[in-house]
Scaffold this motif. Structure first.
Motif, PDB file in Angstrom:
ATOM      1  N   VAL A  64       9.298  -4.805  -0.124  1.00 22.32           N
ATOM      2  CA  VAL A  64       8.550  -4.467   0.208  1.00 22.32           C
ATOM      3  C   VAL A  64       8.111  -4.498   1.626  1.00 22.32           C
ATOM      4  N   ASP A  65       8.533  -3.707   2.694  1.00 30.10           N
ATOM      5  CA  ASP A  65       7.603  -3.582   4.497  1.00 30.10           C
ATOM      6  C   ASP A  65       6.551  -3.948   4.534  1.00 30.10           C
TER       7      ASP A  65
ATOM      8  N   VAL B  40      12.212   4.516  -6.018  1.00 30.86           N
ATOM      9  CA  VAL B  40      13.805   4.017  -5.602  1.00 30.86           C
ATOM     10  C   VAL B  40      14.783   4.855  -5.638  1.00 30.86           C
ATOM     11  N   ASP B  41      15.498   4.209  -4.778  1.00 27.32           N
ATOM     12  CA  ASP B  41      17.144   4.633  -5.528  1.00 27.32           C
ATOM     13  C   ASP B  41      17.827   4.305  -7.087  1.00 27.32           C
ATOM     14  N   PRO B  42      18.666   5.647  -7.537  1.00 24.37           N
ATOM     15  CA  PRO B  42      18.305   4.610  -8.613  1.00 24.37           C
ATOM     16  C   PRO B  42      19.013   3.225  -8.920  1.00 24.37           C
ATOM     17  N   ALA B  43      19.823   2.928  -8.246  1.00 24.45           N
ATOM     18  CA  ALA B  43      20.835   1.750  -7.734  1.00 24.45           C
ATOM     19  C   ALA B  43      20.449   0.578  -7.944  1.00 24.45           C
ATOM     20  N   HIS B  44      19.322   1.045  -7.864  1.00 18.22           N
ATOM     21  CA  HIS B  44      17.852  -0.649  -7.651  1.00 18.22           C
ATOM     22  C   HIS B  44      16.808   0.255  -8.454  1.00 18.22           C
TER      23      HIS B  44
ATOM     24  N   ARG C  32       0.493  -1.387  -0.138  1.00 14.73           N
ATOM     25  CA  ARG C  32      -0.302  -0.154  -0.436  1.00 14.73           C
ATOM     26  C   ARG C  32       0.619   0.973   0.058  1.00 14.73           C
ATOM     27  N   ALA C  33       0.483   2.279  -0.232  1.00 14.96           N
ATOM     28  CA  ALA C  33       0.859   3.363  -0.355  1.00 14.96           C
ATOM     29  C   ALA C  33       1.583   3.337   0.858  1.00 14.96           C
ATOM     30  N   GLY C  34       2.583   4.545   1.311  1.00 14.00           N
ATOM     31  CA  GLY C  34       3.468   4.422   2.841  1.00 14.00           C
ATOM     32  C   GLY C  34       4.200   2.877   3.034  1.00 14.00           C
ATOM     33  N   TYR C  35       4.421   2.419   2.164  1.00 16.73           N
ATOM     34  CA  TYR C  35       4.824   1.588   2.700  1.00 16.73           C
ATOM     35  C   TYR C  35       6.384   1.426   1.964  1.00 16.73           C
ATOM     36  N   ALA C  36       7.422   1.337   2.717  1.00 18.02           N
ATOM     37  CA  ALA C  36       8.948   1.200   2.529  1.00 18.02           C
ATOM     38  C   ALA C  36       9.635   0.004   1.145  1.00 18.02           C
TER      39      ALA C  36
ATOM     40  N   GLY D  50      18.423  -4.919   4.106  1.00 14.88           N
ATOM     41  CA  GLY D  50      17.621  -4.392   5.177  1.00 14.88           C
ATOM     42  C   GLY D  50      18.289  -3.028   5.322  1.00 14.88           C
ATOM     43  N   GLU D  51      18.780  -2.168   4.302  1.00 16.18           N
ATOM     44  CA  GLU D  51      18.624  -0.763   4.508  1.00 16.18           C
ATOM     45  C   GLU D  51      16.810   0.170   2.815  1.00 16.18           C
ATOM     46  N   VAL D  52      16.406   0.569   3.773  1.00 19.29           N
ATOM     47  CA  VAL D  52      14.955   1.510   3.098  1.00 19.29           C
ATOM     48  C   VAL D  52      15.695   2.201   1.875  1.00 19.29           C
ATOM     49  N   ILE D  53      15.259   1.532   1.003  1.00 21.90           N
ATOM     50  CA  ILE D  53      15.660   2.120  -0.646  1.00 21.90           C
ATOM     51  C   ILE D  53      14.640   3.160  -1.225  1.00 21.90           C
ATOM     52  N   GLY D  54      13.734   3.308  -1.403  1.00 19.85           N
ATOM     53  CA  GLY D  54      12.505   3.490  -1.128  1.00 19.85           C
ATOM     54  C   GLY D  54      11.068   3.468  -0.939  1.00 19.85           C
TER      55      GLY D  54
END
Length: 389
Positions: free
Chosen positions: A368-369, A354-358, A321-325, A330-334
């Motif tokens: 997705v968390d 998401v970060d460009p690297a991913h 859902r909207a807002g999920y990390a 183990g790192e938040v990338i988006g």
């Protein structure tokens, strides 16, 4: 009938908007209730969410046809000798370059480059335009255009209550509409509109939509809405046309990778942050609101790319859902901006920054968390679904 004549013909007396805070109702409200629609508050309007199964409505649009009430959208008319100049100043696109009978997707931004709304602008005639804003932002857009009109020989008019808007979308929509009009639908290109009559009702017939399918949006006077809905329903009986609510409209646009204001687009993002820098036309003559801030945003995006909007397809069954990390190692990338089960793919899907690297399709290790559990997702390029031409 000329385009200006059509615009005047479609306009009726504009009723006073209630200041009591009560939900507003479209001209089709009683009809929706008679069809057993589940209603919901959407941007202050009481709108049909679904009539039965939202999955069945979604698949009908993908394979046959669906009929929508979009009368909550905000129509704003801009007229006068300097209407084009005003819109070129107020919006980021080159509106003066739009030919009569055509439409353009564009945006209105703040001075700092933040997106106030994404819009479709129709050129109805030489000096007449119709700006269609999202329901939730219609007043904001109206206020901004009115303020920015100072010094221009142009009038900004609130026509939100002067139109009802019906949409017929899906592969069977051209045939359904052809049975009710003698307008040249074969010659009507995508993002174009022409005046005509549909089932005897004067209308602006536009080949636009928000579903990823071929289809049409019909702007008519509110008093003709029920008559037109019934005529379209009857014409579509033999080819699987069904009434459709806002729920399936959201999953259809999500599959088609189309942004939704408040999710993929916000005032904290510029068009370049959203990957839609192509709508900003620096080459047009004269100044426009946000020009310098957007030049800086464009330069930043080139030197240090912002997060990229990508598609995510679930490997499991849990719905993001909207807002999920969005996470990796183990790192938040988006962050997810929109998510839902996809009736076409048969899996949960999401759009996320998401970060460009991913961001490259096929990037491994992305999840997705969802309530503390890192659910695996495949990164894909948008859109998830593209219709066969």
């Amino acid at each position: 009938m000329g385009r200006n004549d059509l615009a005047r013909h479609c306009l009726g007396r504009r009723p006073t908007v209630s200041s009591t805070g009560e939900l507003r109702h479209t001209a089709l409200d009683a009809l929706h209730r008679s069809l057993g629609a589940t209603m919901t508050d959407f941007a202050g309007w009481d709108m049909p969410l679904r009539y039965g199964s939202e999955r069945d409505e979604h698949l009908a649009v993908r394979t046959k046809a669906g009929l929508f009430d979009l009368s909550h959208m905000g129509e704003i008319t801009v007229t006068g000798p300097q209407a084009a100049a005003l819109l070129d100043y107020a919006l980021v696109g080159n509106i003066g370059g739009v030919k009569p009978g055509r439409a353009r997707y564009t945006m209105i931004c703040r001075a700092d480059g933040g997106i106030l709304d994404d819009l479709i602008v129709y050129r109805l005639g030489e000096t007449e335009y119709m700006v269609v804003a999202n329901a939730s932002n219609a007043q904001v857009v109206l206020d901004a255009l009115t303020e920015r009109a100072a010094g221009f020989d142009a009038e900004v008019r609130d026509d939100r209550d002067a139109y009802a808007l019906l949409a017929v979308q899906g592969p069977q929509s051209p045939g359904i509409l052809k049975s009710l009009t003698d307008a040249d639908l074969d010659g009507l290109k995508y993002y174009a509109g022409l005046p005509g009559t549909v089932a005897g009702v004067p209308a602006l017939i536009a080949r636009t939509g928000y579903t990823g399918e071929d289809g049409f949006e019909l702007f008519v006077k509110p008093e003709h809405a029920v008559e037109l809905w019934q005529a379209l329903t009857k014409a579509g009986e033999g080819v699987g046309l069904v009434p459709c609510g806002l729920s399936c409209r959201d999953t259809l646009r999500l599959e088609a990778g189309m942004p939704l204001y408040g999710h993929e687009l916000t005032t904290s993002l510029t068009p370049f942050d959203a990957g839609l820098g192509r709508v900003v036309k620096f080459e047009k003559e004269g100044d426009f609101v946000g020009r310098e801030a957007l030049r800086e945003a464009a330069a930043r995006a080139e030197q240090n790319p912002p997060r990229v909007l990508v598609g995510l397809i679930a490997e499991g069954r849990r719905v993001p859902r909207a807002g999920y990390a969005v996470v990796a190692d183990g790192e938040v990338i988006g962050e997810v901006t929109s998510g839902a089960p996809s009736p076409t793919l048969g899996k949960p899907i999401a759009i996320a920054y998401v970060d460009p690297a991913h961001a490259a399709p096929g990037t491994s290790g992305v999840g997705v968390d969802i309530r503390g559990s890192h659910e695996p997702y495949e990164v894909v390029a948008l859109p998830f679904y593209k219709r066969q031409k």
